[in-house]
Design a protein around this motif. Structure first.
Motif, short mmCIF file in Angstrom:
data_model
loop_
_atom_site.label_atom_id
_atom_site.label_comp_id
_atom_site.label_asym_id
_atom_site.label_seq_id
_atom_site.Cartn_x
_atom_site.Cartn_y
_atom_site.Cartn_z
N LEU A 19 0.83 -1.21 0.00
CA LEU A 19 0.00 0.00 0.00
C LEU A 19 0.87 1.26 0.00
O LEU A 19 0.58 2.23 -0.71
CB LEU A 19 -0.92 0.00 1.22
CG LEU A 19 -2.00 -1.09 1.29
CD1 LEU A 19 -2.84 -0.92 2.55
CD2 LEU A 19 -2.88 -1.08 0.05
N ASP A 20 1.95 1.22 0.78
CA ASP A 20 2.84 2.37 0.85
C ASP A 20 3.53 2.61 -0.49
O ASP A 20 3.70 3.75 -0.94
CB ASP A 20 3.87 2.15 1.96
CG ASP A 20 4.39 3.46 2.55
OD1 ASP A 20 3.85 4.53 2.20
OD2 ASP A 20 5.35 3.42 3.35
N LEU A 21 3.94 1.54 -1.15
CA LEU A 21 4.57 1.66 -2.46
C LEU A 21 3.61 2.22 -3.50
O LEU A 21 3.98 3.07 -4.32
CB LEU A 21 5.10 0.29 -2.92
CG LEU A 21 6.49 -0.12 -2.42
CD1 LEU A 21 6.75 -1.58 -2.72
CD2 LEU A 21 7.57 0.76 -3.05
N LEU A 22 2.36 1.75 -3.48
CA LEU A 22 1.36 2.27 -4.41
C LEU A 22 1.17 3.78 -4.22
O LEU A 22 1.11 4.55 -5.18
CB LEU A 22 0.03 1.55 -4.22
CG LEU A 22 -0.07 0.11 -4.74
CD1 LEU A 22 -1.36 -0.53 -4.26
CD2 LEU A 22 0.00 0.08 -6.27
N LYS A 23 1.10 4.16 -2.96
CA LYS A 23 0.86 5.57 -2.64
C LYS A 23 2.07 6.43 -3.00
O LYS A 23 1.94 7.48 -3.66
CB LYS A 23 0.52 5.71 -1.15
CG LYS A 23 0.34 7.13 -0.66
CD LYS A 23 -0.14 7.16 0.77
CE LYS A 23 0.86 6.61 1.74
NZ LYS A 23 2.02 7.51 1.94
N GLU A 24 3.26 6.01 -2.60
CA GLU A 24 4.45 6.84 -2.78
C GLU A 24 4.95 6.85 -4.23
O GLU A 24 5.69 7.76 -4.61
CB GLU A 24 5.56 6.35 -1.85
CG GLU A 24 5.26 6.53 -0.36
CD GLU A 24 5.12 8.00 0.02
OE1 GLU A 24 5.75 8.86 -0.63
OE2 GLU A 24 4.38 8.29 0.98
N SER A 25 4.58 5.85 -5.02
CA SER A 25 5.04 5.82 -6.41
C SER A 25 4.10 6.56 -7.35
O SER A 25 4.36 6.62 -8.56
CB SER A 25 5.19 4.36 -6.88
OG SER A 25 3.91 3.71 -6.89
N GLY A 26 3.00 7.09 -6.81
CA GLY A 26 2.04 7.79 -7.65
C GLY A 26 1.24 6.85 -8.53
O GLY A 26 0.76 7.24 -9.60
N SER A 27 1.05 5.61 -8.07
CA SER A 27 0.34 4.61 -8.86
C SER A 27 -1.14 4.53 -8.51
O SER A 27 -1.81 3.54 -8.82
CB SER A 27 1.00 3.23 -8.65
OG SER A 27 2.34 3.25 -9.08
N LEU A 28 -1.67 5.56 -7.85
CA LEU A 28 -3.08 5.62 -7.48
C LEU A 28 -3.65 6.98 -7.88
O LEU A 28 -2.92 7.98 -7.90
CB LEU A 28 -3.26 5.42 -5.97
CG LEU A 28 -2.78 4.09 -5.37
CD1 LEU A 28 -2.83 4.17 -3.85
CD2 LEU A 28 -3.63 2.92 -5.87
N ASP A 29 -4.93 6.99 -8.17
CA ASP A 29 -5.57 8.29 -8.41
C ASP A 29 -5.79 8.99 -7.07
O ASP A 29 -5.54 8.42 -6.00
CB ASP A 29 -6.88 8.12 -9.19
CG ASP A 29 -7.97 7.44 -8.37
OD1 ASP A 29 -7.67 6.90 -7.28
OD2 ASP A 29 -9.12 7.43 -8.83
N GLU A 30 -6.27 10.20 -7.10
CA GLU A 30 -6.39 11.00 -5.87
C GLU A 30 -7.32 10.36 -4.86
O GLU A 30 -7.04 10.34 -3.65
CB GLU A 30 -6.89 12.40 -6.23
CG GLU A 30 -6.95 13.35 -5.03
CD GLU A 30 -7.41 14.74 -5.41
OE1 GLU A 30 -7.75 15.52 -4.50
OE2 GLU A 30 -7.42 15.05 -6.64
N HIS A 31 -8.45 9.83 -5.35
CA HIS A 31 -9.42 9.20 -4.43
C HIS A 31 -8.78 8.00 -3.74
O HIS A 31 -8.88 7.85 -2.51
CB HIS A 31 -10.66 8.77 -5.20
CG HIS A 31 -11.61 7.93 -4.39
ND1 HIS A 31 -12.54 8.49 -3.54
CD2 HIS A 31 -11.76 6.58 -4.28
CE1 HIS A 31 -13.22 7.53 -2.96
NE2 HIS A 31 -12.77 6.36 -3.39
N SER A 32 -8.14 7.10 -4.48
CA SER A 32 -7.54 5.90 -3.91
C SER A 32 -6.38 6.25 -2.98
O SER A 32 -6.20 5.61 -1.94
CB SER A 32 -7.06 4.97 -5.02
OG SER A 32 -8.14 4.52 -5.81
N ALA A 33 -5.59 7.26 -3.36
CA ALA A 33 -4.47 7.67 -2.51
C ALA A 33 -4.96 8.15 -1.16
O ALA A 33 -4.35 7.86 -0.11
CB ALA A 33 -3.66 8.74 -3.21
N ARG A 34 -6.06 8.88 -1.15
CA ARG A 34 -6.62 9.37 0.11
C ARG A 34 -7.12 8.20 0.96
O ARG A 34 -6.94 8.18 2.19
CB ARG A 34 -7.75 10.35 -0.17
CG ARG A 34 -8.33 11.01 1.07
CD ARG A 34 -9.08 12.29 0.71
NE ARG A 34 -10.19 12.02 -0.19
CZ ARG A 34 -11.45 11.76 0.25
NH1 ARG A 34 -11.71 11.77 1.54
NH2 ARG A 34 -12.41 11.53 -0.61
N ALA A 35 -7.75 7.23 0.32
CA ALA A 35 -8.23 6.05 1.04
C ALA A 35 -7.06 5.28 1.66
O ALA A 35 -7.13 4.85 2.83
CB ALA A 35 -9.03 5.16 0.11
#
Length: 753
Positions: free
Chosen positions: A614-630
């Motif tokens: 989850l941290d890698l997805l968030k920090e690599s910019g591999s999520l849209d804004e909604h998913s990153a916030r979740a």
């Protein structure tokens, strides 16, 4: 039961806990597993029957003599008391002369006046031809009393020692007959043997609190998010867990910081491979390792033949590439690293395969109970498929060219059966939908009338893992075509005992003929290493598939063992109730071609895999804004620290404790802390010992300290390791007491039910 105990011990090196027998499943895979030990059972059973047939009459006579001897002594000792009672009763109940005469006539003959041994010796023989009976011989009487003494003294001593024996649950267990063993269970109050009851730590009795509210949660009911749908439920709160230490306030590790920040690393798809029975030291196999040195010892001149050296050098080439660690067996032909983070000090969250899968997929500690019962209770954290399904409820734009807008498709794939211990019920409970689950049963159904399908099963488990290649490739192509993001969890199977290879695949001899090096387990080790090498080629094929489908640079490839195996150390073919560290020490790799090659030695566990993803997805910019916030809201809820940040080993004098639920789950819990190299095995049932080791001083755990009670264990630790180790053990035992009880609360599990 006795024959099963013996044959099981010779096969696995462990004893059967018969209280677990009721939890053993009757599914086909379980029966097949059981039948692998049938030959040994039959042999031992025949030996026992023959031995019993020969010895039973003698044993019967000996026991009978012991009983008669004690009967004689007790009768003689109580004769005056018996006579006194008889006369007292007679005088009260029969004052009349008639009854008195009757009692007098039928007065019992004192037992002490007759002795069977004296009778056999002729001391009570009837007179012949009216001749007076011979007088007893002194030598004969001495012999009789000597025989009595040989019975009375040892049996009397045993009885006396039994009376003064200290109360200890382990003694009670040792006193049980085998028939009573199935009825010994876990303390329903969660109190560990030999410990005071610690209901609270830092004033907290549980880590369950009111469920937090998230405004991004979609409406409706979502599996894995039950606690958010009804206020009556409570949820695990890491900030209220007195044993939890977070590292989310730490910055990203320096080697990763730049590549994650500049967008070089993209994670469109995720593959998580659970490698069956894979020890850390075979991923890759290295020159100079303990394993390598033991193989040398199996040859008479302590030199591995060149042909075998070449095979060992090529055994785990893919593992070398994925970890970035060279084997040192082929220095003139080094492997080019793939890229990623390799953890050299990773332990599994559970040495029972299904519990290990849950720990990885859900980022939580498995349920402390024998076998797979998690699916019947409340899995207290959303698993990765649950999280991805909730994200896909809002991030669901398959028409977008940017993959961060695509929905996720979680898949569970294996080429072996999922009928063992109700895995077919656990997998859906982890969030995988039936249509996205691949097993040998699904494969067989699909190819019932397919004459082009040529794959053959390697044994009762199913097909070799490489047969999943076409399915994996099709899943990737379908996802790319539909604009979906894959999350694939794959359990390998061929490295599971009995280590069979597919038909027409030859075994290579890798172990010498000296049996004393491995306790006669050379063939098993050779078969194990052959399957390790076979699956290494499967991982190479996976990398080829990623290249062929064009997704290699956008795929995070996570590999870890479900548990190790101590076949090398003690000959055991299973981690069942085995506390040796090699059953816990497993590889863990986060591979991605755009990540720098990093090797870390921090103490981590597979419970940390989900928060790290989850941290890698968030920090690599591999999520849209909604998913990153979740993800920012969900990430702090999980127990494990993120591996892409520095591991906080200790904070405010509180250690970062790491627990492993040991196979089969309800007998022992293993624990360590990130700041020390001590290990503690905590018993949950009386027949298991406390066990302390210092990995820094004893890496193979050749000299563990063991005791059935905590205080004697601590006394021995004080003598051999000093004050620091004693304080650590006290803290560890107290933490384990609290953790076990709260583990049951989190799962809403009542051990007394």
């Amino acid at each position: 039961m006795a024959a099963a105990n013996t044959s099981f011990f010779f096969t696995t090196g462990a004893e059967i806990h018969w209280r677990q027998a009721g939890g053993f499943n009757r599914d086909p895979a379980s029966i097949h597993t059981l039948l692998t030990g049938l030959t040994g059972l039959v042999i031992v059973e025949i030996l026992y029957i023959v031995t019993a047939a020969v010895t039973t009459p003698y044993i019967y006579n000996v026991v009978g003599y012991v009983i008669r001897t004690w009967a004689f002594v007790l009768a003689a000792a109580f004769k005056p008391l018996v006579n006194k009672v008889v006369h007292k009763v007679a005088s009260r109940w029969a004052p009349g002369r008639k009854v008195f005469e009757r009692l007098k006539i039928y007065e019992p003959v004192p037992l002490g006046d007759y002795d069977e041994e004296e009778d056999k010796a002729g001391l009570h023989a009837a007179p012949l031809l009216d001749q007076p009976a011979p007088l007893p011989a002194e030598k004969t009487r001495s012999k009789i009393w000597l025989k009595r003494a040989l019975v009375l003294i040892p049996t009397g001593l045993i009885f006396f020692l039994r009376l003064i024996r200290p109360y200890d649950e382990s003694y009670w267990f040792l006193s049980q007959t085998i028939v009573a063993s199935p009825f010994a269970g876990v303390d329903s109050k969660g109190k560990l043997a030999g410990m005071a009851d610690h209901a609270e730590i830092d004033g907290k009795s549980t880590a369950l609190t009111a469920t937090p509210k998230f405004d991004w949660m979609p409406e409706g009911e979502w599996p894995g998010f039950r606690d958010w749908q009804d206020d009556k439920y409570k949820h695990y709160n890491s900030s209220y867990d007195p044993l939890h230490i977070s590292n989310l306030d730490q910055d990203i590790l320096e080697p990763l910081r730049e590549v994650l920040a500049n967008g070089d690393v993209k994670i469109k798809h995720i593959l998580v491979f659970k490698m069956e029975s894979t020890r850390q030291d075979v991923f890759p196999f290295k020159n100079g390792s303990y394993f390598h040195e033991r193989i040398k010892q199996s040859y008479g001149d302590k030199t591995i033949p060149k042909k075998v050296q070449k095979r060992l050098a090529n055994l785990t080439r893919t593992a070398e590439r994925l970890t970035g660690a060279q084997s040192g067996l082929n220095p003139e032909n080094p492997v080019k690293p793939y890229g990623g983070i390799s953890m050299t000090n990773s332990y599994t969250g559970g040495t029972f395969t299904l519990k290990s899968i849950e720990a990885t997929t859900c980022g939580l500690s498995p349920l402390v109970v024998d076998f797979n019962h998690e699916y019947e209770h409340h899995i207290y954290q959303p698993c990765m498929p649950h999280v991805l399904d909730v994200l896909s409820a809002s991030t669901n734009n398959s028409k977008s060219k940017d993959f961060v807008d695509w929905p996720w498709r979680p898949r569970f794939m294996q080429t072996i059966t999922d009928t063992y211990d109700h895995q077919d019920r656990l997998t859906p409970a982890l969030g995988f939908h039936d249509e996205n689950i691949l097993t040998v049963e699904v494969i067989d159904k699909q190819h019932t009338n397919d004459t082009t399908w040529k794959a053959e099963k390697y044994n009762f488990w199913g097909y070799a893992d490489k047969e999943m290649g076409s399915y994996l490739k099709d899943a990737i192509l379908e996802a790319e075509h539909k604009h979906e993001r894959l999350f694939v969890t794959h359990l390998t199977g061929i490295t599971h005992h009995p280590w069979d290879l597919p038909p027409h695949v030859d075994y290579h001899e890798l172990i010498g003929s000296l049996t004393n090096s491995f306790g006669g387990k050379n063939d098993g080790l050779n078969r194990y290493l052959n399957t390790v090498g076979f699956n290494d080629r499967w991982y190479a094929r996976v990398l080829e598939i990623l290249e062929e489908t064009g997704i290699a640079d956008e795929t995070l490839f996570v590999l870890t063992g479900d548990h190790g195996i101590s076949l090398l150390e003690d000959g055991n073919v299973t981690p069942y109730d085995n506390p040796l560290v090699t059953n816990f020490h497993v590889p863990l790799v986060f591979a991605h071609p755009k990540l720098p090659v990093i090797e870390l030695n921090s103490s981590v566990t597979s419970v940390q895999i989900l928060p790290t993803i989850l941290d890698l997805l968030k920090e690599s910019g591999s999520l849209d804004e909604h998913s990153a916030r979740a993800i920012r809201d969900l990430l702090p809820m999980y127990e494990g620290q993120s591996i892409i940040r520095p591991i906080v080993e200790k904070k405010d004098d509180k250690s970062y404790w790491q627990f492993t639920v040991m196979n089969t789950g309800g007998s022992m819990v293993a624990m360590r802390s990130a700041d020390k190299q001590y290990r503690l095995i905590v018993p949950l049932v009386p027949e298991v010992e406390w066990r302390f080791t210092d990995i820094a001083k004893d890496p193979q755990e050749d000299k563990p300290i063991k005791s059935f009670a905590l205080e004697p264990l601590i006394s021995a630790i004080a003598t051999r390791h000093g004050k620091e180790a004693v304080e650590w053990t006290h803290d560890a035992a107290r933490a384990a007491q609290w953790w076990v009880r709260d583990n049951w609360r989190r799962y809403e599990f009542d051990p007394s039910a």
